[in-house]
Enzyme design. Structure first.
Site, PDB file in Angstrom:
ATOM      1  N   ASP A  18       0.832  -1.205   0.000  1.00 32.16           N
ATOM      2  CA  ASP A  18       0.000   0.000   0.000  1.00 32.16           C
ATOM      3  C   ASP A  18       0.869   1.258   0.000  1.00 32.16           C
ATOM      4  O   ASP A  18       1.877   1.329   0.704  1.00 32.16           O
ATOM      5  CB  ASP A  18      -0.874  -0.033   1.264  1.00 32.16           C
ATOM      6  CG  ASP A  18      -1.956   1.022   1.254  1.00 32.16           C
ATOM      7  OD1 ASP A  18      -2.788   0.995   0.341  1.00 32.16           O
ATOM      8  OD2 ASP A  18      -1.973   1.866   2.175  1.00 32.16           O
ATOM      9  N   GLU A  38       2.012  -0.536  -4.829  1.00 30.12           N
ATOM     10  CA  GLU A  38       1.097   0.532  -5.223  1.00 30.12           C
ATOM     11  C   GLU A  38       1.933   1.816  -5.177  1.00 30.12           C
ATOM     12  O   GLU A  38       1.980   2.527  -4.190  1.00 30.12           O
ATOM     13  CB  GLU A  38      -0.098   0.668  -4.271  1.00 30.12           C
ATOM     14  CG  GLU A  38      -1.106   1.693  -4.778  1.00 30.12           C
ATOM     15  CD  GLU A  38      -1.903   2.425  -3.699  1.00 30.12           C
ATOM     16  OE1 GLU A  38      -2.896   3.067  -4.046  1.00 30.12           O
ATOM     17  OE2 GLU A  38      -1.523   2.394  -2.517  1.00 30.12           O
TER      18      GLU A  38
HETATM   19  C1  GLC Z   1      -4.160   3.087  -0.756  1.00 38.45           C
HETATM   20  C2  GLC Z   1      -5.395   2.231  -0.754  1.00 38.45           C
HETATM   21  C3  GLC Z   1      -6.563   3.084  -0.355  1.00 38.45           C
HETATM   22  C4  GLC Z   1      -6.310   3.609   1.038  1.00 38.45           C
HETATM   23  C5  GLC Z   1      -4.981   4.332   1.121  1.00 38.45           C
HETATM   24  C6  GLC Z   1      -4.549   4.541   2.527  1.00 38.45           C
HETATM   25  O1  GLC Z   1      -4.192   4.069  -1.720  1.00 38.45           O
HETATM   26  O2  GLC Z   1      -5.573   1.623  -1.997  1.00 38.45           O
HETATM   27  O3  GLC Z   1      -7.776   2.398  -0.419  1.00 38.45           O
HETATM   28  O4  GLC Z   1      -7.334   4.486   1.419  1.00 38.45           O
HETATM   29  O5  GLC Z   1      -3.951   3.619   0.503  1.00 38.45           O
HETATM   30  O6  GLC Z   1      -4.115   3.348   3.101  1.00 38.45           O
END
Ligand code: GLC
Ligand code: MG
Length: 550
Positions: free
Chosen positions: A214, A278
């Site tokens: 994440d 991500e």
């Molecule tokens: C990422 C996740 C999202 C979340 C954020 C904070 O972007 O995909 O859903 O709100 O991180 O953890």
């Protein structure tokens, strides 16, 4: 069901697990996928009963949104215990059973690791805020107030408001790039690094095949905590949140973050596991620093979600990633953070048709295409009644629907609860209540989005030119058709449309149609007629056996 061969093993100088190269991914939003116990919340037993759907669809890798215990302020992205299982979802035995079931079906499972922040209910944070001298004080980012008593700098949260919350008990501010209930961990603290190496090892010991990391670009901050410059070229109206008004040069994508992943890569390699980031960095050269043979295996290229239904935009956004990052990419069609592709591209049947055509293109790019649950049904976002918002973005920012519409429950059967639940769903279906969008209704109908998606994924599996690092050649520099050749063997063409009707492409005489998303597509003696909002995959050389023809 057509059975197709698994991708061949990558060459021996490729240090990645063979199962990753040539794979197709699928994101499960666990809370909205399948509820077995009738409490309206998707859970692990429910998911276990639906794994066959994914295997038959032609998925290889399943990414589960966080299943660790959480107060659910950001639906699992506020982790209270990295080694447990959220009681509403199941327990450790269920997780073990899920991994066994998945592996028996040939599916790999990625867990969602949230290393940037924890929940404010995590034991580390409860201790950290208890006193300045607490054992875990330095696990988080604490700073003295500015001379005027305000926050230490001008950083803001993704979810609106300052990135700092004052804690009266100890007289300092703590930092949070998301909610105040999601305090950021301090990655300059060696004990934080050690703790996460232990967490990763524990997950891999349990049989998890990899992690989706994440906000992987967010872990490290400027050591001097300098202010971010305010952008001057963003009109207040264009910025949907205060976060977009700043150039994030001191809080995101900082030097040193990739070193963390170098340490993790050594652990992952020992287990044959994959690290998928991500990394919300839309500059391909910057993204490339994260994806190397000794750091992340792959990162999502969010250009797919940023691009509009415009051939030039799609080309301009995607091409730099292909040219810079080889096949070290994952290509999301949709995700739980953005509107479904069908909605982004016009909604309704048109949006669904475009979504399938776009997926066809993504399936032919080097890297791993990722569907989000419901994409295979042509599902768009559910419009929700007022007053039911759950997403912190919708709750905290004004006049935005937030991410709930993309998170309405999965539609399995045309019954009350749609086979998702026998109870009341935690989030309503909203306008997503059409029986024709259920898995049951679409199964065995060769013209349905589901069967076309299935055929596409099986066809991709059977075409080795689409796996790994075979060459990628962009054939048309402009115009409404995007055409790409892979390994001089396979060609994909996507007609984004310009209102001028079908496009004609002249291909080698023996070219053979493998996939066509629109039945009006014609290929005779090398002349291809491709309708608007449609895509094809064509084999340029005769010889490869392909099943799953559309
Ligand atoms: C990422 C996740 C999202 C979340 C954020 C904070 O972007 O995909 O859903 O709100 O991180 O953890
Ligand atoms: Mg449940």
């Amino acid at each position: 069901m057509s059975s197709t061969t698994r991708p061949p093993a990558p060459s021996s100088d490729d240090p990645r697990p063979a199962w990753w190269v040539g794979a197709v991914g699928y994101e499960v939003y666990v809370r909205s996928f399948a509820d077995a116990d009738g409490d309206g919340i998707g859970d692990l037993p429910g998911l276990r009963t639906r794994l066959e759907h994914l295997a038959e669809l032609g998925v290889d890798v399943v990414w589960l949104t966080p299943i660790t215990p959480s107060p659910q302020r950001d639906h699992g992205y506020d982790v209270a215990d990295y080694l447990g299982v959220e009681p509403a979802y199941g327990d450790l035995d269920e997780l073990t059973g899920l991994l066994e079931d998945a592996h028996a079906l040939g599916l790999k499972v990625l867990m969602d690791l949230v290393p940037n922040h924890t929940s404010d209910q995590h034991a580390w944070f409860l201790d950290s805020r208890s006193s300045r001298g607490a054992e875990h004080r330095d696990f988080y980012v604490w700073r003295d107030p500015a001379p005027d008593g305000g926050p230490p700098n001008n950083w803001v949260s993704h979810f609106g408001g300052p990135a700092w919350t004052f804690d009266a008990a100890t007289g300092q501010y703590y930092m949070h790039l998301f909610l105040p209930e999601q305090p950021d961990l301090n990655w300059a603290e060696p004990r934080v690094r050690a703790a996460f190496e232990d967490i990763l090892t524990a997950w891999f010991e349990r049989g998890v095949d990899g992690v989706r990391i994440d906000v992987a670009h967010s872990l490290v901050e400027d050591p001097a905590f300098r202010d971010n410059p305010l952008l001057t070229n963003v009109s207040l109206a264009a910025a949907t949140s205060v976060f977009e008004r700043f150039a994030h040069i001191h809080d995101l994508d900082q030097p040193g973050v990739v070193d963390i992943y170098r340490d993790w890569r050594r652990i992952a390699d020992a287990y044959g596991a994959v690290l998928l980031g991500e990394v919300y960095v839309l500059d391909a050269a910057k993204l490339r620093r994260y994806v190397t043979d000794d750091a992340l295996h792959a990162a999502f290229a969010f250009a797919t979600i940023e691009a509009s239904w415009d051939a030039t935009d799609i080309r301009d956004q995607l091409r730099p990633f292909v040219e810079t990052c080889e096949d070290r990419l994952a290509w999301p069609l949709s995700s739980h953070d953005a509107p479904h592709a069908a909605t982004r591209f016009g909604g309704g049947e048109l949006g669904a048709r475009r979504s399938l055509a776009y997926l066809t293109l993504l399936c032919c790019l080097p890297g791993v295409p990722f569907l989000y649950q419901g994409d295979e049904l042509g599902l768009g976002d559910g419009v929700l009644p007022p007053g039911v918002a759950e997403d912190p973005i919708a709750l905290r920012l004004e006049d935005v629907p937030g991410r709930d519409p993309a998170r309405t429950p999965m539609l399995w059967e045309p019954s009350q609860g749609f086979g998702f639940t026998t109870g009341t769903p935690w989030l309503p279906f909203g306008t997503n209540h059409d029986a024709s969008h259920t898995v049951a209704a679409q199964t065995a109908d060769p013209t349905s989005q589901l069967e076309r998606t299935r055929a596409l994924l099986h066809a991709r599996r059977a075409l080795p030119a689409l796996h790994g690092r075979t060459s990628t050649t962009w054939l048309l520099e402009d115009g409404p058709v995007i055409a790409i050749e892979r390994g001089e063997e396979v060609l994909v063409a996507l007609h984004v449309g310009d209102g001028e009707g079908p496009a004609t492409l002249v291909l080698p005489e023996h070219a053979r149609l493998v996939v066509a998303t629109d039945d009006r597509t014609v290929l005779i003696d090398g002349e291809l007629t491709l309708p608007e909002d449609a895509a094809v995959i064509v084999e340029l050389e005769a010889g490869t056996e392909v099943e799953g023809r559309l």
